[in-house]
Design a protein around this motif. Structure first.
Motif, PDB file in Angstrom:
ATOM      1  N   SER A 198       0.837  -1.209   0.000  1.00  0.00           N
ATOM      2  CA  SER A 198       0.000   0.000   0.000  1.00  0.00           C
ATOM      3  C   SER A 198       0.866   1.251   0.000  1.00  0.00           C
ATOM      4  O   SER A 198       0.400   2.326   0.360  1.00  0.00           O
ATOM      5  N   SER A 199       2.130   1.129  -0.422  1.00  0.00           N
ATOM      6  CA  SER A 199       3.076   2.245  -0.280  1.00  0.00           C
ATOM      7  C   SER A 199       2.603   3.523  -0.960  1.00  0.00           C
ATOM      8  O   SER A 199       2.582   4.599  -0.351  1.00  0.00           O
ATOM      9  N   VAL A 200       2.210   3.437  -2.217  1.00  0.00           N
ATOM     10  CA  VAL A 200       1.818   4.643  -2.958  1.00  0.00           C
ATOM     11  C   VAL A 200       0.470   5.155  -2.463  1.00  0.00           C
ATOM     12  O   VAL A 200       0.298   6.360  -2.220  1.00  0.00           O
ATOM     13  N   TYR A 201      -0.495   4.255  -2.299  1.00  0.00           N
ATOM     14  CA  TYR A 201      -1.808   4.668  -1.806  1.00  0.00           C
ATOM     15  C   TYR A 201      -1.694   5.303  -0.422  1.00  0.00           C
ATOM     16  O   TYR A 201      -2.280   6.360  -0.166  1.00  0.00           O
ATOM     17  N   SER A 202      -0.934   4.670   0.460  1.00  0.00           N
ATOM     18  CA  SER A 202      -0.752   5.228   1.805  1.00  0.00           C
ATOM     19  C   SER A 202      -0.091   6.601   1.738  1.00  0.00           C
ATOM     20  O   SER A 202      -0.452   7.513   2.491  1.00  0.00           O
ATOM     21  N   ALA A 203       0.861   6.763   0.830  1.00  0.00           N
ATOM     22  CA  ALA A 203       1.529   8.053   0.681  1.00  0.00           C
ATOM     23  C   ALA A 203       0.534   9.136   0.298  1.00  0.00           C
ATOM     24  O   ALA A 203       0.595  10.268   0.812  1.00  0.00           O
ATOM     25  N   THR A 204      -0.425   8.819  -0.578  1.00  0.00           N
ATOM     26  CA  THR A 204      -1.424   9.823  -0.963  1.00  0.00           C
ATOM     27  C   THR A 204      -2.306  10.183   0.222  1.00  0.00           C
ATOM     28  O   THR A 204      -2.676  11.348   0.399  1.00  0.00           O
ATOM     29  N   LYS A 205      -2.638   9.197   1.034  1.00  0.00           N
ATOM     30  CA  LYS A 205      -3.537   9.471   2.154  1.00  0.00           C
ATOM     31  C   LYS A 205      -2.804  10.163   3.314  1.00  0.00           C
ATOM     32  O   LYS A 205      -3.413  10.959   4.034  1.00  0.00           O
ATOM     33  N   PHE A 206      -1.530   9.865   3.502  1.00  0.00           N
ATOM     34  CA  PHE A 206      -0.722  10.630   4.461  1.00  0.00           C
ATOM     35  C   PHE A 206      -0.719  12.099   4.031  1.00  0.00           C
ATOM     36  O   PHE A 206      -0.808  13.010   4.868  1.00  0.00           O
TER      37      PHE A 206
END
Length: 270
Positions: A160-168
């Motif tokens: 979930s690295s990229v998705y999590s980065a967007t939500k962070f």
């Protein structure tokens, strides 16, 4: 003087704009807003589906409802949409930024073209929509902005690295925005759900097995929508669902090694 967001406890006749309203949480939030008597403006890329949602909103609210096709990754489409709504429908009092997508993929295998689009939709689209709408809200000194983030923005898990980065990024933006807009009578809420039973996973999970593996934990989008709409007119800053994942997040902060273990094992179902 009554704070601007408190004026929105009664939503009858108020204009509410929702992105990502063609399905999932955005669709359900549109229906909940219609139940409160709001004039719902449904936005997404699929106009045919949006028109169906708007028709249902009209039946629920006995108010007008609208459907507009917009790609939130294109800034000038957002600006034109906001100006059109403000000029022809009425002042936007509630903005729900729900448009977004994810993809479960290992960081080293991630297609960077998709990564760039994810940031344009999940982050930049949300920021553009918020700015253009909030400029009008600021003039009136009232409004409610609801940004749909994710528990993935609080506690990342493998694939979930990229998705999590967007939500962070959404959480960081929203937390600063809240402080800036509070004196202007505008509330900013971030919604941080865990997995929700929606079409989101049709794209995010190519295997189609993820929802099955978390069937006991997945949230009902209708219940989430009710909780989201209930916050309008209040100063609530975050809505974290389900409760046990919020507890896990606090453990993650206090005991990072334990948090990494939980994120990489118990909460890793991908």
């Amino acid at each position: 003087m009554t704070k601007g967001y408190q004026q929105l406890k009664n939503l009858t006749g108020k204009v509410a704009l929702i992105t990502g309203a063609s399905s999932g949480m955005g669709e359900q939030i549109a229906y909940e807003l219609a139940k409160k008597g709001a004039i719902v403006v449904c936005c997404a890329r699929r106009l045919d589906r949006l028109e169906e949602v708007a028709a249902i909103c009209r039946k629920i609210s006995h108010q007008e409802a609208y459907a507009f096709a917009v790609d939130v990754s294109v800034p000038n489409q957002i600006e034109k949409l906001v100006e059109k709504v403000e000029a022809t429908i009425g002042p936007i009092d509630v903005l729900v930024n729900d448009a977004g997508f994810g993809l479960m993929e290992k960081a080293l295998d991630f297609d960077m073209t998709i990564a760039e689009r994810m940031f344009r939709v999940n982050v930049l689209g949300l920021i553009y929509m918020t700015k253009y709408t909030a400029l009008h809200m600021a003039e009136r000194k009232r409004g409610a902005i609801i940004n749909i983030a994710s528990m993935a923005g609080k506690m990342a898990t493998p694939k979930s690295s990229v998705y999590s980065a967007t939500k962070f990024a959404v959480l960081g933006y929203s937390n600063a925005l809240r402080l800036e807009l509070k004196p202007l009578g505008i509330s900013v809420l971030t919604v941080n759900p865990g997995p929700v039973r929606t079409d989101f996973f049709n794209i995010a999970d190519e295997s189609g097995k993820y929802l099955e593996s978390i069937s006991n934990m997945a949230l009902n989008p209708e219940i989430v929508a009710k909780k989201v709409v209930k916050t309008i007119g209040t100063a609530k800053r975050e809505l974290n669902l389900p409760g046990y994942m919020e507890v896990a997040h606090h453990l993650y902060q206090m005991c990072p090694y334990l948090g990494d273990y939980l994120a990489g094992s118990i909460f890793n179902k991908k």
